[in-house]
Design an enzyme around this catalytic site. Structure first.
Site, PDB file in Angstrom:
ATOM      1  N   CYS A  49       0.756  -1.208  -0.140  1.00  0.00           N
ATOM      2  CA  CYS A  49      -0.065   0.053  -0.029  1.00  0.00           C
ATOM      3  C   CYS A  49       1.049   1.248   0.033  1.00  0.00           C
ATOM      4  O   CYS A  49       1.952   1.239   0.431  1.00  0.00           O
ATOM      5  CB  CYS A  49      -0.749   0.050   1.328  1.00  0.00           C
ATOM      6  SG  CYS A  49      -1.882  -1.450   1.401  1.00  0.00           S
ATOM      7  N   ARG A  77       5.453   0.153  -6.456  1.00  0.00           N
ATOM      8  CA  ARG A  77       5.474  -0.986  -5.330  1.00  0.00           C
ATOM      9  C   ARG A  77       4.278  -1.822  -5.285  1.00  0.00           C
ATOM     10  O   ARG A  77       4.192  -2.713  -4.650  1.00  0.00           O
ATOM     11  CB  ARG A  77       5.024   0.116  -4.161  1.00  0.00           C
ATOM     12  CG  ARG A  77       6.152   0.970  -3.522  1.00  0.00           C
ATOM     13  CD  ARG A  77       5.721   1.888  -2.440  1.00  0.00           C
ATOM     14  NE  ARG A  77       5.101   1.251  -1.224  1.00  0.00           N
ATOM     15  CZ  ARG A  77       5.903   0.969  -0.272  1.00  0.00           C
ATOM     16  NH1 ARG A  77       6.766   1.294  -0.339  1.00  0.00           N
ATOM     17  NH2 ARG A  77       5.163   0.523   0.645  1.00  0.00           N
ATOM     18  N   TRP A  94      -2.740  -2.408  -1.539  1.00  0.00           N
ATOM     19  CA  TRP A  94      -2.252  -3.957  -2.283  1.00  0.00           C
ATOM     20  C   TRP A  94      -3.245  -4.817  -1.000  1.00  0.00           C
ATOM     21  O   TRP A  94      -2.959  -4.814   0.169  1.00  0.00           O
ATOM     22  CB  TRP A  94      -0.857  -4.261  -1.913  1.00  0.00           C
ATOM     23  CG  TRP A  94      -0.089  -5.348  -1.876  1.00  0.00           C
ATOM     24  CD1 TRP A  94      -0.046  -6.197  -0.602  1.00  0.00           C
ATOM     25  CD2 TRP A  94       0.122  -6.287  -2.965  1.00  0.00           C
ATOM     26  NE1 TRP A  94       0.732  -7.511  -0.803  1.00  0.00           N
ATOM     27  CE2 TRP A  94       0.773  -7.403  -2.322  1.00  0.00           C
ATOM     28  CE3 TRP A  94       0.258  -6.139  -4.138  1.00  0.00           C
ATOM     29  CZ2 TRP A  94       1.105  -8.744  -3.083  1.00  0.00           C
ATOM     30  CZ3 TRP A  94       0.904  -7.192  -4.921  1.00  0.00           C
ATOM     31  CH2 TRP A  94       1.262  -8.439  -4.390  1.00  0.00           C
ATOM     32  N   ASN A 153      -1.770   1.718   6.026  1.00  0.00           N
ATOM     33  CA  ASN A 153      -0.903   0.527   5.661  1.00  0.00           C
ATOM     34  C   ASN A 153      -0.516  -0.157   6.625  1.00  0.00           C
ATOM     35  O   ASN A 153      -0.350   0.327   7.982  1.00  0.00           O
ATOM     36  CB  ASN A 153       0.533   1.187   4.997  1.00  0.00           C
ATOM     37  CG  ASN A 153       0.280   1.839   3.783  1.00  0.00           C
ATOM     38  OD1 ASN A 153      -0.709   2.055   3.127  1.00  0.00           O
ATOM     39  ND2 ASN A 153       1.598   2.465   3.309  1.00  0.00           N
ATOM     40  N   GLY A 154      -0.482  -1.448   6.482  1.00  0.00           N
ATOM     41  CA  GLY A 154       0.017  -2.374   7.601  1.00  0.00           C
ATOM     42  C   GLY A 154      -1.332  -3.188   7.937  1.00  0.00           C
ATOM     43  O   GLY A 154      -2.278  -3.491   7.246  1.00  0.00           O
ATOM     44  N   GLU A 211      17.343 -24.069  -1.828  1.00  0.00           N
ATOM     45  CA  GLU A 211      16.933 -22.549  -1.916  1.00  0.00           C
ATOM     46  C   GLU A 211      18.242 -21.624  -1.996  1.00  0.00           C
ATOM     47  O   GLU A 211      18.137 -20.672  -2.836  1.00  0.00           O
ATOM     48  CB  GLU A 211      16.245 -22.104  -0.784  1.00  0.00           C
ATOM     49  CG  GLU A 211      15.779 -20.666  -0.789  1.00  0.00           C
ATOM     50  CD  GLU A 211      15.265 -20.199  -2.011  1.00  0.00           C
ATOM     51  OE1 GLU A 211      14.692 -21.057  -2.841  1.00  0.00           O
ATOM     52  OE2 GLU A 211      15.035 -19.047  -2.220  1.00  0.00           O
ATOM     53  N   LYS A 246      19.375 -19.442  -5.357  1.00  0.00           N
ATOM     54  CA  LYS A 246      19.562 -18.085  -5.375  1.00  0.00           C
ATOM     55  C   LYS A 246      20.923 -17.687  -5.899  1.00  0.00           C
ATOM     56  O   LYS A 246      21.010 -16.844  -6.669  1.00  0.00           O
ATOM     57  CB  LYS A 246      19.725 -17.649  -3.598  1.00  0.00           C
ATOM     58  CG  LYS A 246      18.388 -17.309  -2.894  1.00  0.00           C
ATOM     59  CD  LYS A 246      17.366 -16.267  -3.596  1.00  0.00           C
ATOM     60  CE  LYS A 246      16.488 -16.733  -4.611  1.00  0.00           C
ATOM     61  NZ  LYS A 246      15.183 -17.125  -4.223  1.00  0.00           N
ATOM     62  N   GLU A 258      20.807 -18.231 -10.012  1.00  0.00           N
ATOM     63  CA  GLU A 258      20.006 -17.469 -10.572  1.00  0.00           C
ATOM     64  C   GLU A 258      20.322 -15.927 -10.878  1.00  0.00           C
ATOM     65  O   GLU A 258      20.225 -15.063 -11.720  1.00  0.00           O
ATOM     66  CB  GLU A 258      18.367 -17.333 -10.156  1.00  0.00           C
ATOM     67  CG  GLU A 258      17.926 -16.812  -8.845  1.00  0.00           C
ATOM     68  CD  GLU A 258      16.440 -16.659  -8.482  1.00  0.00           C
ATOM     69  OE1 GLU A 258      16.111 -17.124  -7.402  1.00  0.00           O
ATOM     70  OE2 GLU A 258      15.884 -16.585  -9.445  1.00  0.00           O
ATOM     71  N   HIS A 271      28.211 -40.458  -3.478  1.00  0.00           N
ATOM     72  CA  HIS A 271      27.438 -41.519  -4.319  1.00  0.00           C
ATOM     73  C   HIS A 271      27.727 -40.831  -5.893  1.00  0.00           C
ATOM     74  O   HIS A 271      27.028 -41.111  -6.691  1.00  0.00           O
ATOM     75  CB  HIS A 271      26.220 -41.761  -3.998  1.00  0.00           C
ATOM     76  CG  HIS A 271      26.054 -42.293  -2.713  1.00  0.00           C
ATOM     77  ND1 HIS A 271      26.254 -43.846  -2.455  1.00  0.00           N
ATOM     78  CD2 HIS A 271      25.561 -41.960  -1.579  1.00  0.00           C
ATOM     79  CE1 HIS A 271      26.285 -43.915  -1.085  1.00  0.00           C
ATOM     80  NE2 HIS A 271      25.886 -42.879  -0.479  1.00  0.00           N
ATOM     81  N   LYS A 286       9.476 -12.486 -13.423  1.00  0.00           N
ATOM     82  CA  LYS A 286       9.056 -12.515 -12.112  1.00  0.00           C
ATOM     83  C   LYS A 286       7.754 -13.253 -12.039  1.00  0.00           C
ATOM     84  O   LYS A 286       7.799 -14.300 -10.989  1.00  0.00           O
ATOM     85  CB  LYS A 286       8.573 -11.166 -11.738  1.00  0.00           C
ATOM     86  CG  LYS A 286       8.105 -11.074 -10.053  1.00  0.00           C
ATOM     87  CD  LYS A 286       9.278 -11.636  -9.126  1.00  0.00           C
ATOM     88  CE  LYS A 286       8.830 -11.464  -7.798  1.00  0.00           C
ATOM     89  NZ  LYS A 286       9.921 -12.100  -7.148  1.00  0.00           N
TER      90      LYS A 286
HETATM   91  C1  F6R Z   1      13.130 -17.899  -7.542  1.00  0.00           C
HETATM   92  C2  F6R Z   1      11.866 -17.505  -7.726  1.00  0.00           C
HETATM   93  C3  F6R Z   1      11.059 -18.751  -8.598  1.00  0.00           C
HETATM   94  C4  F6R Z   1       9.784 -18.708  -7.988  1.00  0.00           C
HETATM   95  C5  F6R Z   1       8.855 -19.619  -8.959  1.00  0.00           C
HETATM   96  C6  F6R Z   1       7.274 -19.728  -8.652  1.00  0.00           C
HETATM   97  O1  F6R Z   1      13.862 -16.599  -6.869  1.00  0.00           O
HETATM   98  O2  F6R Z   1      11.471 -16.603  -7.282  1.00  0.00           O
HETATM   99  O3  F6R Z   1      11.872 -19.754  -8.448  1.00  0.00           O
HETATM  100  O4  F6R Z   1       9.530 -19.102  -6.714  1.00  0.00           O
HETATM  101  O5  F6R Z   1       8.948 -19.073 -10.209  1.00  0.00           O
HETATM  102  O6  F6R Z   1       6.717 -18.551  -8.551  1.00  0.00           O
HETATM  103  P1  F6R Z   1       5.473 -18.280  -7.494  1.00  0.00           P
HETATM  104  O7  F6R Z   1       5.795 -18.596  -6.145  1.00  0.00           O
HETATM  105  O8  F6R Z   1       4.802 -16.925  -8.055  1.00  0.00           O
HETATM  106  O9  F6R Z   1       4.401 -19.338  -8.150  1.00  0.00           O
END
Ligand code: F6R
Length: 609
Positions: free
Chosen positions: A2, A27, A74, A100-101, A482, A486, A489, A505, A604
C-alpha cells in the site's frame, strides 16, 4: 504494498495526491482512492484497478480543495474491490482514514464496534479505524487518534481527515513507514519518499509511536503520550530511483531487509498471545475433515517448492501426516494418485504461475481439497483454492524471491502446528516452545541482517568461482536447495545442493581444490554426521563455508569460514539459515557485475507452461 499520500497547503490537492500515488506505483497495488473536503463536506472517490481508473472517476471537475489524503491498496484483508479500497469512512461519513499495515485485533474491535451500532461496509481490517475515531471523537481529532492507538494492535501507518477540522491531517505510525514532507506553507505526508521528491527534500521521518499533526501553519510531532517532541529535519539526497528502493541499491536488498516486518505481519495475528495455539481462521476444514487427511501433496515451482520441502519436514514431524512435494510442471502430467482424503497444498507467491495453477485444477478435478499459500489476494490461485493462507510479505519486485520465500516458510510452520494441534499429534509443551520462539524469529533475522558486512566481505572470494555446492541434512538440505537456486539465478555461478550424505555417491568427483562448499549444520541431532561429510570435502581441498548456531565451537576446526546465526529451536532454523545465503547470493551477484534485480532469461511471474 500500500501507498499513502496526504497534503495540506494552498494548492489544489487532488492532482498532487494522484501525482504522489503515481510515484508509488512501482510498489504494486490493485486499487486506489482519495478523500478530500469539497465545500466543507468529505468526498471520497475510489476505484479498483490502476490509477487511470481512479482518474476517470474523478473526471475533469476535480474538487478545488487544498487538503486531502490518497491511497494505493495492495489487498490483504478482503479482495481487491471498490468497497475494500481506501480511504475508509465512519458511519457519519465525516471521517476518512488511509492505512498501511495490518490491524491484528480487528475482528475483536469490529465485534465491539458492531455492538456500539457501527455499520461496516468492507471486509478490511482498516475499516475499524474510522469507526474507532468516530467513537472517541469529542471535538479534538488528535486526542481521538491517540485514544484509538491505545486500542489497536498490529502495524500501521495511518492518516486521518475529519470534516469538522478541515485544515488538518493527523498521522501515526508503528512498524510501517511514514514521512512528513516540509514545504513552504504546505506540508505532505507519505509512506515513501518518492511521493515527496517533486515538492521537497526536507522531511521528518516518523518513528514508531509518533503522531504528526499537519496544518497550513506547520507540523507538530508528539510521542505516544501526546508530549510534543523536537524533530530533526532529514534532508533527502537520494535520486528518484534510489528513493524507490528506499535508499538500498537494489530491490532485492531492500526486500531482504524487509523480512523481519514481513514475518511479523504474517505470523503475529496468527499466534495466540499466551503461545498456546495457532489461529488459522482461514482454514475452513472442520476437525473431522482434518483428522481424515490421509496424505498431503505440496505442489509448487522453484523457490516455492523449496519452501514446500521445509513444509514436508515440519508437517510430518508435527502433524504426523505423510507429505510429498511435487514440482507443479511434473505433477500435472504424472497422473497423480489422489483421493478425497488427499489435501493438496499449493504454494505460489504470485498466485498466477501457469504450472501451479494447472496442478491446482488437476487436484480439484480429482476431488481433493486445495489449500493455497499465496502472497497475492485475488490471484487466480487464491480464487480457485478452497482455503487460502496469505503470506503478508507485500509485493516482491526483484525477480529472485526472498521475503516471499521466508513468509512461505512461516506459513508452513503455522500450518504444521495447526494440523498438529487439531490432530493432537503435537505436545502442548513443544507447541508452546515453538510458538514463543516463532515470535522471536523476526528479531533474530534482524540480527543477521545487521551482520551483512561480514557476508559482503566473504562474497569477494566468489568473484572467479565457477561452481559451488551446498550441503546439509534434513531441514538444512531443504534450505541448501534454496541457497543454491539463489546463487545460480542471480550470480550465474553453477551451483548444486545435495543431501550431505549423498555426495559420495557420485558428486564427490567434482569436489576439487578451492571449490566452495557451503555446509549448513544447524540440525543439532545431525551435526556429527554433517561434520563427517564436511571432512570428506575438506580432504579434497574444497573451501568450506560452514553455518552453525552461535556458541558452536566445533565448526571452526573444520571450515575455512564460519557463518554464525542466532540460536533457535532446530525445527525453526530454516527461517534464519536462509538469510545469510540470500545475502551471499546478493553480494556475489554484485561483485560479479550481474543485473541483481533482473537476472538474464528470467521473469518474475511465469504465466506460460
Ligand atoms: C526464484 C523464484 C522462482 C519462483 C517460481 C514460482 O527466486 O522466485 O523460482 O519461486 O517461479 O513462482 P510463484 O511462487 O509466483 O508461483
Amino acid at each position: 504494498m500500500c501507498g499513502i499520500v496526504g497534503y495540506v497547503g494552498d494548492k489544489t490537492a487532488v492532482p498532487l495526491l494522484v501525482e504522489g500515488l503515481k510515484k508509488l506505483e512501482y510498489r504494486g497495488y490493485d486499487s486506489a482512492g482519495v478523500a478530500v473536503l469539497d465545500e466543507g463536506s468529505l468526498t471520497v472517490k475510489k476505484s479498483v484497478g490502476k490509477l487511470a481508473a481512479l482518474e476517470s472517476k474523478l473526471g475533469d471537475e476535480m474538487p478545488q480543495t487544498t487538503v486531502g489524503i490518497g491511497h494505493t491498496r495492495w489487498a490483504t484483508h478482503g479482495r481487491p474491490s471498490d468497497r475494500n479500497s481506501h480511504p475508509h469512512t465512519d458511519c457519519t461519513g465525516k471521517i476518512a482514514v488511509v492505512h498501511n499495515g495490518i490491524i491484528e485485533n480487528y475482528l475483536e474491535l469490529r465485534e465491539w464496534l458492531s455492538g456500539q451500532e457501527h455499520a461496516f461496509s468492507s471486509e478490511t481490517d482498516t475499516e475499524v479505524l474510522p469507526h474507532l475515531v468516530e467513537e472517541f471523537y469529542t471535538g479534538n481529532l488528535e486526542e481521538a487518534v491517540h485514544r484509538v492507538l491505545g486500542m489497536v494492535k498490529g502495524s500501521y501507518a495511518m492518516v486521518v481527515l475529519h470534516q469538522d477540522e478541515p485544515d488538518k491531517l493527523v498521522a501515526a505510525r508503528k512498524d510501517s513507514p511514514l514521512v512528513v514532507g516540509l514545504g513552504d506553507g504546505e506540508y505532505f505526508i507519505a509512506s515513501d519518499i518518492p511521493a515527496l521528491l517533486n515538492h521537497t527534500r526536507k522531511t521528518y521521518i516518523l518513528n514508531d509511536g509518533e503522531v504528526a499533526v499537519l496544518t497550513r501553519q506547520g507540523v507538530k510531532i508528539t510521542d505516544s503520550k501526546g508530549n510534543v517532541i523536537p524533530k530533526q529535519v532529514f534532508q533527502v539526497n537520494w535520486s528518484a530511483e534510489a528513493a524507490e528502493k528506499g535508499g538500498y541499491d537494489h530491490f532485492m536488498l531492500k526486500e531482504i531487509h524487509e523480512q523481519p516486518r514481513a514475518l511479523r505481519e504474517t505470523i503475529s495475528s496468527r499466534l495466540a498471545a499466551d503461545n498456546t495455539h495457532v489461529i488459522l481462521r482461514e482454514v475452513g476444514m472442520t476437525a473431522e475433515e482434518i483428522n481424515k487427511i490421509r496424505n498431503i501433496r505440496i505442489v509448487a515451482c522453484g523457490t516455492a517448492s523449496y519452501a514446500g520441502m521445509v513444509g514436508k519436514n515440519v508437517i510430518e514431524k508435527l502433524a504426523r501426516i505423510p507429505v510429498e512435494v511435487d514440482i507443479a510442471s511434473e505433477f500435472r502430467y504424472c497422473d497423480p494418485l489422489l483421493t478425497p482424503e488427499t489435501l493438496v497444498v499449493i504454494i505460489s507467491q504470485s498466485g498466477e504461475t501457469a504450472d501451479t495453477l494447472a496442478a491446482l485444477r488437476e487436484a480439484k478435478k480429482n476431488g481433493c481439497r486445495v489449500l493455497a499459500v499465496t502472497n497475492v489476494v485475488g490471484s487466480s490461485v487464491s480464487r480457485e483454492a478452497d482455503d487460502v493462507i496469505y503470506t503478508w510479505a507485500g509485493p516482491e519486485i526483484a525477480v529472485a524471491s526472498t521475503k516471499a520465500y521466508i513468509t512461505q516458510l512461516a506459513a508452513m510452520y503455522l500450518l504444521a502446528l495447526y494440523l498438529g494441534q487439531v490432530r493432537g499429534t503435537v505436545g502442548q509443551e513443544l507447541a508452546q516452545e515453538l510458538i514463543a520462539e516463532l515470535k522471536n524469529i523476526p528479531g533474530k533475522v534482524q540480527r543477521i541482517l545487521d551482520g551483512a558486512p561480514l557476508i559482503r566481505d566473504l562474497s569477494q572470494t566468489f568473484t572467479d568461482v565457477e561452481d559451488a555446492f551446498f550441503i546439509g541434512r534434513g531441514l538444512d538440505y531443504a534450505v541448501s536447495m534454496e541457497g543454491s537456486l539463489k546463487l545460480k539465478e542471480i550470480s550465474y555461478i553453477h551451483a548444486e545442493a545435495y543431501a550431505a550424505g549423498e555426495l559420495k555417491h557420485g558428486t564427490l568427483a567434482l569436489i576439487v581444490d578451492k571449490v566452495p562448499v557451503i555446509a549448513l549444520a544447524t540440525q543439532e541431532s545431525l551435526f556429527e554426521k554433517t561434520l563427517s561429510n564436511i571432512q570428506e570435502v575438506r580432504a579434497r581441498d574444497a573451501k568450506v563455508i560452514g553455518m552453525v548456531f552461535e556458541g558452536n565451537n566445533q565448526m571452526k576446526k573444520s571450515a575455512d569460514y564460519v557463518l554464525y546465526i542466532p540460536r533457535t529451536h532446530q525445527f525453526l532454523a530454516p527461517l534464519l539459515s536462509v538469510v545469510p545465503l540470500q545475502l551471499l547470493a546478493y553480494y556475489v551477484s554484485l561483485a560479479r557485475g550481474c543485473d541483481v534485480d533482473k537476472p538474464r532469461n528470467l521473469a518474475k511471474s511465469v504465466t506460460v507452461e
